[in-house]
Design an enzyme around this catalytic site. Structure first.
Site, short mmCIF file in Angstrom:
data_model
loop_
_atom_site.label_atom_id
_atom_site.label_comp_id
_atom_site.label_asym_id
_atom_site.label_seq_id
_atom_site.Cartn_x
_atom_site.Cartn_y
_atom_site.Cartn_z
N ARG A 115 0.78 -1.29 -0.05
CA ARG A 115 0.08 -0.05 0.06
C ARG A 115 0.75 1.41 0.05
NH1 ARG A 115 -3.12 -2.85 3.94
NH2 ARG A 115 -4.94 -3.91 2.75
N LYS A 137 2.29 11.77 -10.83
CA LYS A 137 1.54 11.05 -11.95
C LYS A 137 2.47 9.84 -12.00
CE LYS A 137 -1.16 13.80 -14.86
NZ LYS A 137 -1.27 14.12 -16.20
N GLU A 179 9.68 20.33 -23.95
CA GLU A 179 8.79 20.39 -22.80
C GLU A 179 9.08 21.67 -22.15
OE1 GLU A 179 6.18 18.60 -22.22
OE2 GLU A 179 6.74 16.64 -23.19
N LYS A 214 5.95 24.16 -13.35
CA LYS A 214 5.43 22.79 -13.10
C LYS A 214 5.09 22.69 -11.55
CE LYS A 214 4.57 18.08 -13.73
NZ LYS A 214 4.74 16.99 -14.54
N GLU A 224 -5.35 17.32 -11.44
CA GLU A 224 -5.53 17.56 -13.02
C GLU A 224 -7.11 17.84 -13.14
OE1 GLU A 224 -3.41 15.75 -16.08
OE2 GLU A 224 -4.76 16.24 -17.61
N ARG A 228 -3.96 22.30 -14.26
CA ARG A 228 -2.54 21.36 -14.98
C ARG A 228 -2.85 21.02 -16.32
NH1 ARG A 228 -0.57 16.46 -10.94
NH2 ARG A 228 0.98 15.79 -12.42
N ASN A 232 -0.77 20.42 -21.26
CA ASN A 232 -1.09 19.44 -22.26
C ASN A 232 -1.15 20.40 -23.70
OD1 ASN A 232 -1.77 17.14 -20.84
ND2 ASN A 232 -3.82 17.90 -20.43
N HIS A 235 -0.10 18.92 -26.91
CA HIS A 235 -0.16 17.32 -26.71
C HIS A 235 -1.33 16.67 -27.49
CE1 HIS A 235 2.96 17.85 -23.80
NE2 HIS A 235 2.86 16.63 -23.64
N HIS A 239 0.25 14.12 -29.64
CA HIS A 239 -0.10 12.68 -29.25
C HIS A 239 -0.62 11.83 -30.56
CE1 HIS A 239 -0.56 12.58 -24.75
NE2 HIS A 239 0.74 12.11 -25.09
N HIS A 251 8.55 11.55 -28.24
CA HIS A 251 7.41 12.55 -27.73
C HIS A 251 7.86 14.02 -27.86
CE1 HIS A 251 4.10 13.35 -24.90
NE2 HIS A 251 4.85 14.10 -24.27
N1 LIG Z 1 4.66 11.24 -14.93
C1 LIG Z 1 4.52 12.31 -15.75
O1 LIG Z 1 4.19 13.35 -15.21
C2 LIG Z 1 5.20 12.11 -16.95
C3 LIG Z 1 5.15 13.53 -17.71
C4 LIG Z 1 5.75 13.38 -18.89
C5 LIG Z 1 6.33 12.29 -19.36
N2 LIG Z 1 6.05 11.03 -18.82
C6 LIG Z 1 6.64 9.90 -19.32
O2 LIG Z 1 8.12 9.65 -19.60
C7 LIG Z 1 8.58 8.78 -20.19
C8 LIG Z 1 9.70 9.47 -21.51
O3 LIG Z 1 10.55 9.92 -20.51
P1 LIG Z 1 11.90 10.15 -21.00
O4 LIG Z 1 11.70 11.11 -22.48
O5 LIG Z 1 12.90 10.49 -20.13
O6 LIG Z 1 12.50 8.70 -21.82
P2 LIG Z 1 13.07 7.61 -21.41
O7 LIG Z 1 12.90 7.31 -19.80
O8 LIG Z 1 12.76 6.27 -22.34
O9 LIG Z 1 14.84 7.94 -21.60
C9 LIG Z 1 15.08 8.12 -22.81
C10 LIG Z 1 16.46 7.40 -23.05
O10 LIG Z 1 17.56 7.94 -22.42
C11 LIG Z 1 18.26 6.90 -21.79
N3 LIG Z 1 19.20 7.69 -20.54
C12 LIG Z 1 18.40 8.24 -19.53
N4 LIG Z 1 19.17 8.77 -18.95
C13 LIG Z 1 20.42 8.78 -19.61
C14 LIG Z 1 21.67 9.48 -19.41
N5 LIG Z 1 21.93 10.09 -18.15
N6 LIG Z 1 22.64 9.33 -20.33
C15 LIG Z 1 22.26 8.47 -21.14
N7 LIG Z 1 21.26 7.78 -21.62
C16 LIG Z 1 20.15 7.86 -20.81
C17 LIG Z 1 17.21 5.87 -21.33
O11 LIG Z 1 18.02 4.63 -21.09
C18 LIG Z 1 16.41 5.89 -22.62
O12 LIG Z 1 16.83 4.90 -23.70
C19 LIG Z 1 7.09 8.48 -21.25
O13 LIG Z 1 6.77 7.16 -20.86
C20 LIG Z 1 6.09 8.99 -20.76
O14 LIG Z 1 4.75 8.94 -20.42
C21 LIG Z 1 5.65 11.09 -17.38
#
Ligand SMILES: NC(=O)c1ccc[n+]([C@@H]2O[C@H](COP(=O)([O-])OP(=O)(O)OC[C@H]3O[C@@H](n4cnc5c(N)ncnc54)[C@H](O)[C@@H]3O)[C@@H](O)[C@H]2O)c1
Length: 332
Positions: A115, A137, A179, A214, A224, A228, A232, A235, A239, A251
């Site tokens: 939990r 999130k 972003e 943020k 949201e 919040r 988007n 987006h 998307h 993305h």
């Molecule tokens: N929770 C939220 O509020 C929120 C907001 C925006 C996006 N997201 C989510 O985030 C995800 C995307 O995140 P991302 O863009 O960080 O992608 P990711 O986590 O896939 O990382 C991108 C790539 O970079 C590599 N990497 C990470 N750190 C590194 C470093 N320091 N040096 C070298 N390589 C490195 C990873 O192995 C990966 O291949 C999606 O799943 C999306 O849905 C969540």
């Protein structure tokens, strides 16, 4: 420096430490004198998890394959099994080291194991440092739908060491900048102009400013319900483009394209200038009908309507609820 996030989610306030080299002293900030599960992925240089591991009393490391496809139910289940098998208790902790994929999956595991157990996040991509690591999130993708199983789970702390960006691929860095540009375009003209007018940016300043935007948004609207939704911006169409690109576009690149449709003509030129500075795409040939069909499936749609964020002037925004078919007028 430390930014404190005051959150109504789980009634937790948590610190975001933004400091170069801080990963070397993570145990000064987080309680690692217990069993700690470090979750990372195969693309994150292992040096980061090794540095953190050395500072934990009883560390375990779990490595998932890099990429969005790993944010799945199977990995969620396997990590829970690993924790049960290694007798993790409610007083133990999880540390995520990686981008949004690792952060989202780890947060969801931490939200549900017994939990909820303590969760620390060490984001290592720009996107995760400015965006996904705060706000609470977390989610996995299920049956082909992105982020449809998840929770609101605040971290107990976030540590941002921008030195980790040195190993990040330029294209991933730029996708994170999309972003930042998104947040500045709606909420901070000064930051937008800074990005537009400077050829050498101070990334720590940029991270701090973006996180402050943020933080203000998630503090005002943790679940949201209204404000919040400003996050988007870009987006809705972004998307849809992302789905059509079948993984060929990141993305952030899709958000860059999506924003270009959601601004007045007088803003378009400035937005294009900033996006191009970070090698982000600003135009694409889209099939309007395909986009409309995908928007109908989007979480932001209800019935025949969709909510969009529109920018008439940099530093401000308006919410519009429009008929999905009206989007064709924006897709010019
Ligand atoms: N929770 C939220 O509020 C929120 C907001 C925006 C996006 N997201 C989510 O985030 C995800 C995307 O995140 P991302 O863009 O960080 O992608 P990711 O986590 O896939 O990382 C991108 C790539 O970079 C590599 N990497 C990470 N750190 C590194 C470093 N320091 N040096 C070298 N390589 C490195 C990873 O192995 C990966 O291949 C999606 O799943 C999306 O849905 C969540």
């Amino acid at each position: 420096m430390t930014i404190d996030v005051i959150s109504k989610v789980n009634d937790i306030n948590y610190p975001i430490i933004i400091e170069r080299d801080s990963i070397n002293n993570v145990s000064n900030y987080f309680n690692l004198k217990r069993k700690v599960l470090i979750i990372t992925d195969s693309g994150v240089p292992s040096i980061y998890s090794n540095i953190v591991k050395e500072q934990c009393m009883e560390p375990f490391v779990y490595v998932i394959l890099k990429g969005e496809a790993s944010k799945n139910f199977d990995n969620y289940k396997k990590i829970l099994e690993f924790m049960v098998n290694n007798k993790f208790t409610r007083t133990d902790a999880i540390v995520a080291i990686g981008g949004g994929v690792v952060g989202d999956l780890s947060g969801f595991v931490a939200s549900s194991y017994m939990r909820g157990i303590d969760f620390y996040n060490i984001p290592t991509t720009l996107l995760s440092q400015v965006d996904s690591s705060i706000g609470g999130k977390c989610a996995i993708d299920f049956l082909g739908v992105k982020n449809n199983i998840g929770a609101f789970k605040n971290p107990n702390g976030v540590l941002i060491d921008s030195n980790t960006l040195e190993t990040l691929e330029k294209r991933e860095f730029n996708a994170g900048m999309a972003e930042v540009i998104k947040m500045s375009a709606t909420s901070n003209k000064e930051l937008f102009d800074y990005l537009k007018n400077n050829s050498n940016i101070d990334i720590d300043y940029v991270i701090k400013e973006a996180l402050t935007i943020k933080k203000n948004v998630v503090e005002a609207d943790p679940f949201e319900q209204n404000l919040r939704k400003v996050l988007n911006f870009g987006h809705t169409i972004g998307h849809a483009i992302e789905s059509l690109s079948s993984g060929s576009l990141l993305h952030g690149e899709c958000v860059a394209l999506g924003m270009m449709y959601m601004v007045d003509e007088n803003v378009k030129k400035d937005l294009e200038t900033v996006l191009k500075k970070f090698d982000l795409p600003t135009s694409i040939n889209v099939n309007k009908n395909e986009i409309i069909d995908l928007v109908k499936l989007d979480k932001k749609s209800s019935g025949s309507k969709v909510s969009i964020v529109y920018v008439k002037e940099i530093g401000s925004f308006e919410f519009r609820k429009i008929e999905i078919n009206e989007l064709k007028d924006y897709l010019k």
